[in-house]
Design an enzyme around this catalytic site. Sequence first.
Site, PDB file in Angstrom:
ATOM      1  N   ASP A 116       0.844  -1.195   0.000  1.00  0.00           N
ATOM      2  CA  ASP A 116       0.000   0.000   0.000  1.00  0.00           C
ATOM      3  C   ASP A 116       0.884   1.252   0.000  1.00  0.00           C
ATOM      4  O   ASP A 116       1.884   1.333   0.717  1.00  0.00           O
ATOM      5  CB  ASP A 116      -0.922   0.003   1.228  1.00  0.00           C
ATOM      6  CG  ASP A 116      -2.068   0.983   1.064  1.00  0.00           C
ATOM      7  OD1 ASP A 116      -3.222   0.545   0.944  1.00  0.00           O
ATOM      8  OD2 ASP A 116      -1.809   2.219   1.047  1.00  0.00           O
ATOM      9  N   ASN A 161     -13.176  -2.908   2.323  1.00  0.00           N
ATOM     10  CA  ASN A 161     -14.089  -1.781   2.458  1.00  0.00           C
ATOM     11  C   ASN A 161     -15.029  -1.782   1.262  1.00  0.00           C
ATOM     12  O   ASN A 161     -14.582  -1.942   0.124  1.00  0.00           O
ATOM     13  CB  ASN A 161     -13.298  -0.467   2.493  1.00  0.00           C
ATOM     14  CG  ASN A 161     -12.428  -0.347   3.738  1.00  0.00           C
ATOM     15  OD1 ASN A 161     -12.839  -0.741   4.825  1.00  0.00           O
ATOM     16  ND2 ASN A 161     -11.228   0.181   3.577  1.00  0.00           N
ATOM     17  N   GLN A 206     -14.069   2.946   1.318  1.00  0.00           N
ATOM     18  CA  GLN A 206     -13.519   2.527   0.024  1.00  0.00           C
ATOM     19  C   GLN A 206     -13.199   3.754  -0.820  1.00  0.00           C
ATOM     20  O   GLN A 206     -14.032   4.654  -0.977  1.00  0.00           O
ATOM     21  CB  GLN A 206     -14.514   1.618  -0.714  1.00  0.00           C
ATOM     22  CG  GLN A 206     -13.914   1.005  -1.985  1.00  0.00           C
ATOM     23  CD  GLN A 206     -14.831  -0.002  -2.662  1.00  0.00           C
ATOM     24  OE1 GLN A 206     -15.985  -0.188  -2.288  1.00  0.00           O
ATOM     25  NE2 GLN A 206     -14.300  -0.659  -3.684  1.00  0.00           N
ATOM     26  N   HIS A 221     -10.252  -5.007  -3.477  1.00  0.00           N
ATOM     27  CA  HIS A 221      -8.936  -5.354  -2.947  1.00  0.00           C
ATOM     28  C   HIS A 221      -9.081  -5.717  -1.481  1.00  0.00           C
ATOM     29  O   HIS A 221      -9.869  -5.116  -0.753  1.00  0.00           O
ATOM     30  CB  HIS A 221      -7.947  -4.188  -3.102  1.00  0.00           C
ATOM     31  CG  HIS A 221      -8.489  -2.892  -2.607  1.00  0.00           C
ATOM     32  ND1 HIS A 221      -9.372  -2.128  -3.339  1.00  0.00           N
ATOM     33  CD2 HIS A 221      -8.306  -2.235  -1.438  1.00  0.00           C
ATOM     34  CE1 HIS A 221      -9.698  -1.047  -2.645  1.00  0.00           C
ATOM     35  NE2 HIS A 221      -9.072  -1.095  -1.483  1.00  0.00           N
ATOM     36  N   HIS A 276      -7.304  -5.704   2.025  1.00  0.00           N
ATOM     37  CA  HIS A 276      -6.200  -5.166   2.815  1.00  0.00           C
ATOM     38  C   HIS A 276      -5.669  -6.271   3.734  1.00  0.00           C
ATOM     39  O   HIS A 276      -6.453  -6.965   4.392  1.00  0.00           O
ATOM     40  CB  HIS A 276      -6.666  -4.021   3.715  1.00  0.00           C
ATOM     41  CG  HIS A 276      -7.101  -2.783   2.990  1.00  0.00           C
ATOM     42  ND1 HIS A 276      -6.289  -1.692   2.824  1.00  0.00           N
ATOM     43  CD2 HIS A 276      -8.281  -2.454   2.410  1.00  0.00           C
ATOM     44  CE1 HIS A 276      -6.938  -0.732   2.174  1.00  0.00           C
ATOM     45  NE2 HIS A 276      -8.162  -1.174   1.917  1.00  0.00           N
TER      46      HIS A 276
HETATM   47  P1  AMP Z   1      -9.689   1.611   0.065  1.00  0.00           P
HETATM   48  O1  AMP Z   1      -9.712   2.986   0.684  1.00  0.00           O
HETATM   49  O2  AMP Z   1     -10.181   0.504   0.940  1.00  0.00           O
HETATM   50  O3  AMP Z   1     -10.383   1.633  -1.287  1.00  0.00           O
HETATM   51  O4  AMP Z   1      -8.168   1.264  -0.164  1.00  0.00           O
HETATM   52  C1  AMP Z   1      -7.439   1.809  -1.230  1.00  0.00           C
HETATM   53  C2  AMP Z   1      -5.994   1.720  -0.834  1.00  0.00           C
HETATM   54  O5  AMP Z   1      -5.209   1.862  -2.008  1.00  0.00           O
HETATM   55  C3  AMP Z   1      -5.548   2.814   0.125  1.00  0.00           C
HETATM   56  O6  AMP Z   1      -5.034   2.211   1.311  1.00  0.00           O
HETATM   57  C4  AMP Z   1      -4.478   3.573  -0.653  1.00  0.00           C
HETATM   58  O7  AMP Z   1      -3.408   3.994   0.154  1.00  0.00           O
HETATM   59  C5  AMP Z   1      -4.042   2.553  -1.674  1.00  0.00           C
HETATM   60  N1  AMP Z   1      -3.498   3.070  -2.919  1.00  0.00           N
HETATM   61  C6  AMP Z   1      -3.993   4.046  -3.697  1.00  0.00           C
HETATM   62  N2  AMP Z   1      -3.222   4.217  -4.796  1.00  0.00           N
HETATM   63  C7  AMP Z   1      -2.221   3.312  -4.700  1.00  0.00           C
HETATM   64  C8  AMP Z   1      -1.089   3.002  -5.521  1.00  0.00           C
HETATM   65  N3  AMP Z   1      -0.836   3.640  -6.660  1.00  0.00           N
HETATM   66  N4  AMP Z   1      -0.261   2.012  -5.104  1.00  0.00           N
HETATM   67  C9  AMP Z   1      -0.497   1.364  -3.935  1.00  0.00           C
HETATM   68  N5  AMP Z   1      -1.547   1.603  -3.142  1.00  0.00           N
HETATM   69  C10 AMP Z   1      -2.386   2.569  -3.512  1.00  0.00           C
END
Ligand code: AMP
Length: 109
Positions: A29, A82, A89, A95, A97
């Site tokens: 992440d 989420n 989300q 995805h 976590h």
């Molecule tokens: P969510 O908020 O559950 O949709 O999780 C999305 C996650 O993706 C967050 O924890 C972000 O920090 C992560 N994220 C967003 N863009 C990237 C990226 N380019 N590479 C890795 N993680 C990312």
Amino acid sequence: MECIFCKIITGDIPSKLIYDRNEIIALEDINPQAPTHLLIVPKKHFENAGEIAENNPETLGEMFRVAKELANGLPGYRTIFNTGAEAGQSVFHAHLHLLGGRAFGWPPG
Ligand code: AMP
Ligand code: ZN
């Protein structure tokens, strides 16, 4: 195609891939919330976990198997999907976590 995770999967956006096999990738992440914070992502685009369950249920099981594999050595870990902006989300490509390396409170924030 505006999906950030689809772009990571095609290689259009760089990422720290730590797993890539069959239908699933895992990456670090970009904004980690724990010493270990990985995202386990199906290569096929689904909006959320429920969509995976309805269309490719075996992929869900495989995602949790990958979580177990990648959590190897952690005394405990947390897995989270989420679903919807209200639940936190922000990327609408499903995805899982995987968080570990510290103690977690309950209930979650
Ligand atoms: P969510 O908020 O559950 O949709 O999780 C999305 C996650 O993706 C967050 O924890 C972000 O920090 C992560 N994220 C967003 N863009 C990237 C990226 N380019 N590479 C890795 N993680 C990312
Ligand atoms: Zn996508």
